[in-house]
Each structure stands twice: as C-alpha cells, then as structure tokens.
Write an enzyme that holds these catalytic residues in place. Structure first.
Site, PDB file in Angstrom:
ATOM      1  N   LYS A  22       0.840  -1.216   0.000  1.00  0.00           N
ATOM      2  CA  LYS A  22       0.000   0.000   0.000  1.00  0.00           C
ATOM      3  C   LYS A  22       0.869   1.259   0.000  1.00  0.00           C
ATOM      4  O   LYS A  22       0.645   2.176  -0.773  1.00  0.00           O
ATOM      5  CB  LYS A  22      -0.902   0.001   1.248  1.00  0.00           C
ATOM      6  CG  LYS A  22      -1.617   1.307   1.469  1.00  0.00           C
ATOM      7  CD  LYS A  22      -2.482   1.308   2.704  1.00  0.00           C
ATOM      8  CE  LYS A  22      -1.793   1.761   3.968  1.00  0.00           C
ATOM      9  NZ  LYS A  22      -1.470   3.191   4.038  1.00  0.00           N
ATOM     10  N   ASN A  23       1.872   1.281   0.877  1.00  0.00           N
ATOM     11  CA  ASN A  23       2.655   2.510   1.018  1.00  0.00           C
ATOM     12  C   ASN A  23       3.576   2.757  -0.178  1.00  0.00           C
ATOM     13  O   ASN A  23       4.150   3.834  -0.303  1.00  0.00           O
ATOM     14  CB  ASN A  23       3.470   2.482   2.311  1.00  0.00           C
ATOM     15  CG  ASN A  23       2.583   2.693   3.529  1.00  0.00           C
ATOM     16  OD1 ASN A  23       1.384   2.948   3.393  1.00  0.00           O
ATOM     17  ND2 ASN A  23       3.163   2.577   4.717  1.00  0.00           N
ATOM     18  N   ARG A  92      -4.385  10.741   4.028  1.00  0.00           N
ATOM     19  CA  ARG A  92      -3.248  11.668   4.110  1.00  0.00           C
ATOM     20  C   ARG A  92      -2.319  11.613   2.914  1.00  0.00           C
ATOM     21  O   ARG A  92      -1.771  12.619   2.488  1.00  0.00           O
ATOM     22  CB  ARG A  92      -2.417  11.295   5.334  1.00  0.00           C
ATOM     23  CG  ARG A  92      -2.530  12.184   6.491  1.00  0.00           C
ATOM     24  CD  ARG A  92      -1.533  11.742   7.513  1.00  0.00           C
ATOM     25  NE  ARG A  92      -0.182  12.120   7.096  1.00  0.00           N
ATOM     26  CZ  ARG A  92       0.328  13.318   7.287  1.00  0.00           C
ATOM     27  NH1 ARG A  92      -0.361  14.241   7.897  1.00  0.00           N
ATOM     28  NH2 ARG A  92       1.555  13.591   6.885  1.00  0.00           N
ATOM     29  N   CYS A 116      -5.165  13.083  12.547  1.00  0.00           N
ATOM     30  CA  CYS A 116      -5.772  11.777  12.314  1.00  0.00           C
ATOM     31  C   CYS A 116      -5.706  11.022  13.637  1.00  0.00           C
ATOM     32  O   CYS A 116      -5.170  11.543  14.618  1.00  0.00           O
ATOM     33  CB  CYS A 116      -5.058  11.017  11.204  1.00  0.00           C
ATOM     34  SG  CYS A 116      -3.420  10.498  11.641  1.00  0.00           S
ATOM     35  N   ARG A 121       0.191  14.757  12.890  1.00  0.00           N
ATOM     36  CA  ARG A 121       0.820  14.492  11.591  1.00  0.00           C
ATOM     37  C   ARG A 121       0.882  15.715  10.669  1.00  0.00           C
ATOM     38  O   ARG A 121       0.213  15.772   9.635  1.00  0.00           O
ATOM     39  CB  ARG A 121       0.106  13.331  10.890  1.00  0.00           C
ATOM     40  CG  ARG A 121       0.239  12.046  11.668  1.00  0.00           C
ATOM     41  CD  ARG A 121      -0.421  10.895  10.978  1.00  0.00           C
ATOM     42  NE  ARG A 121       0.419  10.297   9.968  1.00  0.00           N
ATOM     43  CZ  ARG A 121       0.073   9.205   9.295  1.00  0.00           C
ATOM     44  NH1 ARG A 121      -1.073   8.628   9.499  1.00  0.00           N
ATOM     45  NH2 ARG A 121       0.886   8.696   8.395  1.00  0.00           N
ATOM     46  N   VAL A 123       2.447  18.618   7.953  1.00  0.00           N
ATOM     47  CA  VAL A 123       3.197  18.509   6.689  1.00  0.00           C
ATOM     48  C   VAL A 123       4.170  19.681   6.556  1.00  0.00           C
ATOM     49  O   VAL A 123       4.551  20.067   5.470  1.00  0.00           O
ATOM     50  CB  VAL A 123       2.267  18.430   5.449  1.00  0.00           C
ATOM     51  CG1 VAL A 123       1.599  17.081   5.359  1.00  0.00           C
ATOM     52  CG2 VAL A 123       1.249  19.555   5.437  1.00  0.00           C
ATOM     53  N   ASP A 307       4.421   0.739  11.998  1.00  0.00           N
ATOM     54  CA  ASP A 307       3.230   0.099  11.445  1.00  0.00           C
ATOM     55  C   ASP A 307       3.094  -1.380  11.842  1.00  0.00           C
ATOM     56  O   ASP A 307       2.127  -2.036  11.456  1.00  0.00           O
ATOM     57  CB  ASP A 307       3.228   0.212   9.908  1.00  0.00           C
ATOM     58  CG  ASP A 307       2.887   1.627   9.449  1.00  0.00           C
ATOM     59  OD1 ASP A 307       2.498   2.458  10.284  1.00  0.00           O
ATOM     60  OD2 ASP A 307       3.015   1.901   8.243  1.00  0.00           O
ATOM     61  N   ARG A 399      -8.960  -0.222   4.133  1.00  0.00           N
ATOM     62  CA  ARG A 399      -8.012   0.741   3.569  1.00  0.00           C
ATOM     63  C   ARG A 399      -6.680   0.077   3.248  1.00  0.00           C
ATOM     64  O   ARG A 399      -5.980   0.507   2.338  1.00  0.00           O
ATOM     65  CB  ARG A 399      -7.730   1.865   4.576  1.00  0.00           C
ATOM     66  CG  ARG A 399      -8.869   2.833   4.788  1.00  0.00           C
ATOM     67  CD  ARG A 399      -8.381   3.977   5.659  1.00  0.00           C
ATOM     68  NE  ARG A 399      -7.026   4.312   5.296  1.00  0.00           N
ATOM     69  CZ  ARG A 399      -6.064   4.697   6.142  1.00  0.00           C
ATOM     70  NH1 ARG A 399      -6.338   4.833   7.417  1.00  0.00           N
ATOM     71  NH2 ARG A 399      -4.847   4.964   5.714  1.00  0.00           N
TER      72      ARG A 399
HETATM   73  C1  UD1 Z   1       4.265   7.012   6.208  1.00  0.00           C
HETATM   74  C2  UD1 Z   1       3.413   5.772   6.033  1.00  0.00           C
HETATM   75  C3  UD1 Z   1       2.847   5.326   7.363  1.00  0.00           C
HETATM   76  C4  UD1 Z   1       3.963   5.130   8.387  1.00  0.00           C
HETATM   77  C5  UD1 Z   1       4.847   6.371   8.460  1.00  0.00           C
HETATM   78  C6  UD1 Z   1       6.080   6.169   9.320  1.00  0.00           C
HETATM   79  C7  UD1 Z   1       2.563   6.007   3.782  1.00  0.00           C
HETATM   80  C8  UD1 Z   1       1.374   6.239   2.911  1.00  0.00           C
HETATM   81  N1  UD1 Z   1       2.346   6.072   5.116  1.00  0.00           N
HETATM   82  O1  UD1 Z   1       3.416   8.046   6.703  1.00  0.00           O
HETATM   83  O2  UD1 Z   1       2.166   4.073   7.156  1.00  0.00           O
HETATM   84  O3  UD1 Z   1       3.400   4.889   9.644  1.00  0.00           O
HETATM   85  O4  UD1 Z   1       5.316   6.735   7.131  1.00  0.00           O
HETATM   86  O5  UD1 Z   1       6.819   5.083   8.875  1.00  0.00           O
HETATM   87  O6  UD1 Z   1       3.638   5.733   3.318  1.00  0.00           O
HETATM   88  N2  UD1 Z   1       6.303  14.804  10.463  1.00  0.00           N
HETATM   89  C9  UD1 Z   1       6.361  16.140  10.773  1.00  0.00           C
HETATM   90  N3  UD1 Z   1       6.258  17.033   9.753  1.00  0.00           N
HETATM   91  C10 UD1 Z   1       6.116  16.643   8.452  1.00  0.00           C
HETATM   92  C11 UD1 Z   1       6.059  15.274   8.156  1.00  0.00           C
HETATM   93  C12 UD1 Z   1       6.162  14.370   9.183  1.00  0.00           C
HETATM   94  O7  UD1 Z   1       6.514  16.535  11.937  1.00  0.00           O
HETATM   95  O8  UD1 Z   1       6.036  17.513   7.565  1.00  0.00           O
HETATM   96  C13 UD1 Z   1       6.397  13.812  11.559  1.00  0.00           C
HETATM   97  C14 UD1 Z   1       5.126  12.974  11.718  1.00  0.00           C
HETATM   98  O9  UD1 Z   1       4.149  13.639  12.490  1.00  0.00           O
HETATM   99  C15 UD1 Z   1       5.671  11.736  12.371  1.00  0.00           C
HETATM  100  C16 UD1 Z   1       7.056  11.575  11.716  1.00  0.00           C
HETATM  101  O10 UD1 Z   1       7.400  12.865  11.207  1.00  0.00           O
HETATM  102  O11 UD1 Z   1       5.849  11.959  13.738  1.00  0.00           O
HETATM  103  C17 UD1 Z   1       7.118  10.571  10.584  1.00  0.00           C
HETATM  104  O12 UD1 Z   1       6.084  10.847   9.668  1.00  0.00           O
HETATM  105  P1  UD1 Z   1       6.185  10.455   8.118  1.00  0.00           P
HETATM  106  O13 UD1 Z   1       7.368   9.583   7.889  1.00  0.00           O
HETATM  107  O14 UD1 Z   1       6.087  11.709   7.319  1.00  0.00           O
HETATM  108  O15 UD1 Z   1       4.864   9.609   7.918  1.00  0.00           O
HETATM  109  P2  UD1 Z   1       3.915   9.554   6.661  1.00  0.00           P
HETATM  110  O16 UD1 Z   1       4.688   9.777   5.423  1.00  0.00           O
HETATM  111  O17 UD1 Z   1       2.724  10.384   6.923  1.00  0.00           O
END
Ligand code: UD1
Length: 433
Positions: A22-23, A92, A116, A121, A123, A307, A399
């Site tokens: 999925k990811n 997301r 969520c 989370r 960006v 995960d 999902r």
């Molecule tokens: C992806 C995966 C999700 C997995 C996660 C961590 C997908 C679709 N989803 O989510 O299944 O649990 O990686 O392995 O691939 N953060 C910030 N600012 C940002 C971005 C992230 O503070 O702009 C923080 C997040 O809140 C979190 C950490 O960084 O604490 C890691 O998040 P991230 O690796 O970005 O997760 P996702 O890409 O959302």
C-alpha cells in the site's frame, strides 16, 4: 457500519498470498502525473486507499484503467490543480500529488491534511523542503497554495530535521522535473521510497543514493512512461507472521521478499521463530509455541516499523515474560491498548512506552477499531482469544488489507463480516466464515 465477528479457534494453518505494498503504490500512482505517456503498474493491491487515490488523480486529469491487480495510468494533460479537502481528509497520502503537480506544471493547491487518529501528523517539512526548492507557498483557508516562479521548480538542497517518508516522496516527485539539481539529506530509507526511486529512474529520472539517507537528483525536462511491479507489502507479511505466531499456527506466505523483513527479523530471531524460505519468495513460518518477552523501539527504517508495533504488542501479550514497546514516531499510537485491555491484556502505558506483562489469557469482547494497524491488532488478538469478539469500524482495515476475511478464513479462522452489528434488528448479511 460493518464489523467482524471472530471466534478464537486455535492455530491458523494454510497459505496466504501477500499483495503489493500500500505505502509503495500510493506514491507510484502520483508518478503517473509526471508524464503524458503510459505508466503501467502491476501487483497493485485492491484496497480502499488505492481506490481513494485513483479518484483523486482522476479529478486532476489522469486516465486510469483498472484490470485485476494492475493499473494503466495516463495523464495527457493536467486539467485541475486542486486536491480538495474531501480527498485529503479521507487519506493523508493524497498530499503526495503536491510534489507531482509542482513537478509537471509548476503549480498546485492541496488541502492541508489535518490530524488523524494517531496524532497531528503535520506537513510542515514537506512545505519547508519545497520552499528550499524554490517553490512559493501560501496557506490559504486550509489549503497549501504552491507555485514555482517561472512555472518550473528550481531544485535545491534540503536537510530533513526529522525523517519523513511522505516528505521525502513529495520532494522527489517535485525534483525529478526541476530545472536544476537537488539534494535531499536525512531522507527516508524505507523500501517503499526505494521502490518509488526505481520507478522514477525507469521513467528517465536521474537519482543517486537509492536506499541511503542522501539523495541527489538531476532534474529532467520530461519523463517517459514505463512498466513497474509494486514491491511486496512488508507490513502485510509482518501482520500474517504475527497471526501465525499469536495463534500458535503455521503459515506459508507467498509473494514475499526476505530482505523486506530486515527491520523486524531481529525481534523474530529473539523470539526463536522459525522462518524459512522454502522456495524463492515463499516463506514458511511456524510458531515456536512459547517465546521470551522482548523490547521494541519504533524508529524510521531500518529500525522497527511503527506500522507493526500494534501487531507485535499482541505477540508480547503471549510471551513468557514481560515486554516493553516504545513508540517514537507518532504521539497517539497506543489506541489499541484500551481495547486489548478490555479483552484482559493488563497493558500499562507511561509516556511513549507500553509495558506488557505477558502470559495473557484473552477473552473475546466487543472492541472498536481506531486506525488501520490498531484494528488489525484487535483481529489478531481476537483470533488468539477464547470466545467471541466483535471488531467494530472495520472500514479502517479495508483501507490497507486486501481480503483479510478471505485470507484468514482460508487458513481456518472463524471470522465473518457482518453488515449489521449484532444486537441490531435488521437481518445479518455476511461474507466468508
Ligand atoms: C508514512 C506511512 C505510514 C507510516 C509512516 C512512518 C505512507 C502512505 N504512510 O506516513 O504508514 O506509519 O510513514 O513510517 O507511506 N512529520 C512532521 N512534519 C512533516 C512530516 C512528518 O513533523 O512535515 C512527523 C510525523 O508527524 C511523524 C514523523 O514525522 O511523527 C514521521 O512521519 P512520516 O514519515 O512523514 O509519515 P507519513 O509519510 O505520513
């Protein structure tokens, strides 16, 4: 709202086909926005999130043809630059179209995802990184309004202060069609990021550093189409391994890749789990019956994956001695603890660490699924519990797990999907047993 009725009935035994990740597939679908040629994806899992991503990219002008486990993607031109809140709030990963639209067209408007179930989370790092690549960004009415002056991303250097999978993917999607060179430091090294890089390179992108924390990208004027086989889902593999162990069973997992288990294999080794590759990409897993407690700290790859934290918590419940699990990625990722405790788990949480006493005897109960991985941990616990468990809100599972009920029931699990919760008056409709 659909729910699962599960009756714990002993060891699972049988064969499970592992689907594509999925990811990995979600950013790969976003890649289809980068070219007017055809991108053909194979080994695409049939999941709610994939369906959601397809609806989003169609709204942007992509033509998508589905056939069984494949997708043909073609975007002759981008017809809409706005990813609305309706899409992003559901998933997301929708935010990944930001980088791809900027790469192809130099402009994009994408809703902010908001919080969520597992935490806020943000960006912010996606935004900072894109700004470092010369993109102007305003936040207007809950939307990220982005444009590259001159119509093209310039490229540049960005060091992530914290590893972000989605952030790294967004920057890659923007940088491959940038005017100049880019460098991403402290990049995510997850196999799904490497799969994206592999596909982008087949499309003509120039990226060095795959699988490392430093990526160098030489921007190109255009990218071509290609054919790409989505890598197997290491999280689905880990989930079925946990299902075999929790039920003291034995499973054959097909379509696996042993290297993708590297981040959780050390814990399985400590537990004394027998995991053998009996044929290329076919693994046999047998529960040792009992195992010692273990200590896990979730970390970005190659560390233990967040995960799989909830699924391994179920294994910790049945260990001979106490275990601890420290969650370092997301703030609110112990939502399953309260539900497991309703089944008799006795887990305590202090800050970001859960303490699991082991030697549990779980008893079925009505429980509530809160997010994808928490939900599947409740299914595993129910399979290993005595009596009946009703898992509510299983749309989370749709999902990210293809045909969970079918796969488990073919291995002997007593699990059925009900379209009406027990206790309600209308007749029950169900699939699989
Ligand atoms: C992806 C995966 C999700 C997995 C996660 C961590 C997908 C679709 N989803 O989510 O299944 O649990 O990686 O392995 O691939 N953060 C910030 N600012 C940002 C971005 C992230 O503070 O702009 C923080 C997040 O809140 C979190 C950490 O960084 O604490 C890691 O998040 P991230 O690796 O970005 O997760 P996702 O890409 O959302």
């Amino acid at each position: 709202m659909d729910c699962f009725r599960i009756i714990g009935n002993g060891p699972l035994q049988g064969v499970v086909e592992i689907n594509g990740a999925k990811n990995a597939v979600l950013p790969l679908i976003a890649c289809g926005l980068l070219t007017d040629q055809e991108l053909f994806l194979e080994n695409v899992p049939l999941l709610g999130d994939v369906h959601c991503m397809i609806q989003l990219v169609r709204s942007l002008g992509m033509e998508v043809t589905r056939a069984d486990h494949s997708l043909t993607l073609k975007t002759p031109s981008v017809t809409n630059f706005v990813a609305s809140y309706d899409y992003v709030r559901k998933m997301r990963a929708s935010v990944l179209v930001l980088g791809a639209l900027l790469g192809r067209c130099g402009k994009a408007t994408v809703s902010l995802p908001g919080g969520c179930a597992i935490g806020p989370r943000p960006v912010d790092l996606h935004i900072q990184g894109l700004e470092a690549f010369g993109v102007h960004i305003d936040l207007v009415n809950g939307y990220i309004v982005a444009h590259a002056p001159g119509g093209r991303v310039l490229g540049g250097k960005y060091t992530f202060p914290k590893v972000s999978v989605g952030g790294t993917e967004n920057l890659l999607l923007a940088a491959v069609l940038a005017k100049g060179e880019s460098c991403i430091e402290n990049a995510a090294q997850e196999p799904e990021v490497s799969d994206l890089i592999e596909c982008l390179c087949k499309m003509g992108a120039e990226i060095e550093g795959k699988g490392t924390s430093t990526l160098h990208i030489q921007g190109k004027d255009f990218l071509n189409g290609t054919r790409h086989y989505v890598l197997p889902d290491r999280l689905e593999m880990g989930t079925y391994i946990a299902a075999a162990l929790a039920t003291k069973g034995e499973l054959v997992l097909k379509g696996c890749n042993g290297e993708l288990m590297a981040s959780y294999k050390p814990v399985l080794d400590q537990m004394g789990v027998l995991l053998r590759e009996v044929q290329p990409s076919v693994f046999h897993i047998k529960s040792p019956g009992s195992w010692p407690g273990f200590h896990i700290q979730t970390q970005p790859f190659p560390g233990f994956p967040t995960d799989l934290q909830a699924q391994f918590m179920v294994l910790a419940l049945f260990a001979n001695s106490a275990s601890s699990i420290e969650e370092n990625l997301f703030e609110n990722r112990f939502m399953h603890v309260a539900e497991l405790n309703r089944m008799g788990a006795n887990i305590t949480v202090e800050g970001k660490t859960a303490f699991i006493p082991g030697q549990a005897h779980l008893i079925g109960a009505p429980v509530m699924a809160t997010d994808l991985r928490a939900s599947v941990s409740l299914v595993l616990a129910a399979l290993a519990a005595s009596g009946e468990t009703i898992v509510r809100r299983v749309y989370h599972l749709d999902r990210g797990y293809e045909d969970l009920v079918g796969k488990l029931s073919r291995c002997g699990a007593q699990i059925e999907r009900l379209t009406q919760e027990p206790g309600q008056t209308a007749p029950l409709a169900h699939q699989g047993v």
